[in-house]
Design a protein around this motif. Structure first.
Motif, PDB file in Angstrom:
ATOM      1  N   HIS A   1      69.429  26.212 -57.275  1.00 29.97           N
ATOM      2  CA  HIS A   1      69.386  24.757 -57.430  1.00 29.97           C
ATOM      3  C   HIS A   1      68.322  24.188 -56.500  1.00 29.97           C
ATOM      4  O   HIS A   1      68.244  24.557 -55.334  1.00 29.97           O
ATOM      5  CB  HIS A   1      70.744  24.129 -57.098  1.00 29.97           C
ATOM      6  CG  HIS A   1      71.857  24.637 -57.962  1.00 29.97           C
ATOM      7  ND1 HIS A   1      72.067  24.190 -59.239  1.00 29.97           N
ATOM      8  CD2 HIS A   1      72.793  25.575 -57.727  1.00 29.97           C
ATOM      9  CE1 HIS A   1      73.105  24.824 -59.762  1.00 29.97           C
ATOM     10  NE2 HIS A   1      73.567  25.679 -58.851  1.00 29.97           N
ATOM     11  N   SER A   2      67.515  23.268 -57.031  1.00 29.25           N
ATOM     12  CA  SER A   2      66.445  22.652 -56.242  1.00 29.25           C
ATOM     13  C   SER A   2      66.927  21.363 -55.596  1.00 29.25           C
ATOM     14  O   SER A   2      67.634  20.561 -56.220  1.00 29.25           O
ATOM     15  CB  SER A   2      65.236  22.341 -57.125  1.00 29.25           C
ATOM     16  OG  SER A   2      64.672  23.534 -57.593  1.00 29.25           O
TER      17      SER A   2
ATOM     18  N   ASP B   1      70.719  28.912 -54.084  1.00 29.15           N
ATOM     19  CA  ASP B   1      71.571  29.383 -55.177  1.00 29.15           C
ATOM     20  C   ASP B   1      71.060  28.911 -56.538  1.00 29.15           C
ATOM     21  O   ASP B   1      71.843  28.536 -57.415  1.00 29.15           O
ATOM     22  CB  ASP B   1      73.023  28.943 -54.971  1.00 29.15           C
ATOM     23  CG  ASP B   1      73.665  29.590 -53.754  1.00 29.15           C
ATOM     24  OD1 ASP B   1      73.252  30.716 -53.383  1.00 29.15           O
ATOM     25  OD2 ASP B   1      74.579  28.977 -53.166  1.00 29.15           O
TER      26      ASP B   1
ATOM     27  N   ALA C   1      65.128  25.628 -52.632  1.00 30.78           N
ATOM     28  CA  ALA C   1      65.993  26.152 -53.694  1.00 30.78           C
ATOM     29  C   ALA C   1      67.092  26.961 -53.029  1.00 30.78           C
ATOM     30  O   ALA C   1      66.817  27.870 -52.240  1.00 30.78           O
ATOM     31  CB  ALA C   1      65.208  27.010 -54.661  1.00 30.78           C
TER      32      ALA C   1
ATOM     33  N   ASP D   1      69.058  15.879 -55.476  1.00 39.65           N
ATOM     34  CA  ASP D   1      69.264  17.131 -56.198  1.00 39.65           C
ATOM     35  C   ASP D   1      68.434  17.165 -57.473  1.00 39.65           C
ATOM     36  O   ASP D   1      67.743  16.211 -57.812  1.00 39.65           O
ATOM     37  CB  ASP D   1      70.753  17.390 -56.464  1.00 39.65           C
ATOM     38  CG  ASP D   1      71.384  16.411 -57.445  1.00 39.65           C
ATOM     39  OD1 ASP D   1      70.664  15.759 -58.245  1.00 39.65           O
ATOM     40  OD2 ASP D   1      72.620  16.295 -57.437  1.00 39.65           O
ATOM     41  N   GLN D   2      68.496  18.285 -58.175  1.00 39.18           N
ATOM     42  CA  GLN D   2      67.663  18.473 -59.364  1.00 39.18           C
ATOM     43  C   GLN D   2      68.023  17.531 -60.504  1.00 39.18           C
ATOM     44  O   GLN D   2      67.234  17.341 -61.426  1.00 39.18           O
ATOM     45  CB  GLN D   2      67.728  19.926 -59.820  1.00 39.18           C
ATOM     46  CG  GLN D   2      69.095  20.400 -60.238  1.00 39.18           C
ATOM     47  CD  GLN D   2      69.155  21.908 -60.418  1.00 39.18           C
ATOM     48  OE1 GLN D   2      68.265  22.628 -59.988  1.00 39.18           O
ATOM     49  NE2 GLN D   2      70.212  22.381 -61.049  1.00 39.18           N
ATOM     50  N   ASP D   3      69.205  16.906 -60.431  1.00 42.18           N
ATOM     51  CA  ASP D   3      69.602  15.933 -61.455  1.00 42.18           C
ATOM     52  C   ASP D   3      69.204  14.510 -61.088  1.00 42.18           C
ATOM     53  O   ASP D   3      69.481  13.572 -61.822  1.00 42.18           O
ATOM     54  CB  ASP D   3      71.117  16.004 -61.685  1.00 42.18           C
ATOM     55  CG  ASP D   3      71.554  17.359 -62.224  1.00 42.18           C
ATOM     56  OD1 ASP D   3      70.799  17.960 -63.025  1.00 42.18           O
ATOM     57  OD2 ASP D   3      72.647  17.831 -61.841  1.00 42.18           O
TER      58      ASP D   3
END
Length: 71
Positions: free
Chosen positions: A23-24, A21, A19, A44-46
């Motif tokens: 964001h994973s 900032d 993680a 990324d997390q998306d």
């Protein structure tokens, strides 16, 4: 094709979720068992994935590249 025909994938112990900032990112570092060079993929997390075209001589070099790119 049987399971015996599939190449064995070696996953690096440096693969992990980080993680930064808030964001994973999933850092995946792997290679074929018969190869020495490592492949780097960051998701990324998306769910967007980026696979580096270059390969790395060590999993540590791949991990460091991933962290630099994410930051």
């Amino acid at each position: 094709m049987t399971d015996d025909d599939e190449p064995n994938i070696v996953n690096s112990g440096k693969s992990r979720t980080v993680a930064i900032d808030g964001h994973s990112f999933m850092i995946e570092i792997y290679r074929l068992e018969a190869d020495q060079a490592w492949t780097l993929e960051v998701t990324d997390q998306d769910g967007a994935s980026h696979v580096w075209q270059e390969q790395f001589l060590s999993d540590k070099a791949a991990y460091n590249t991933a962290v630099e790119a994410i930051e």
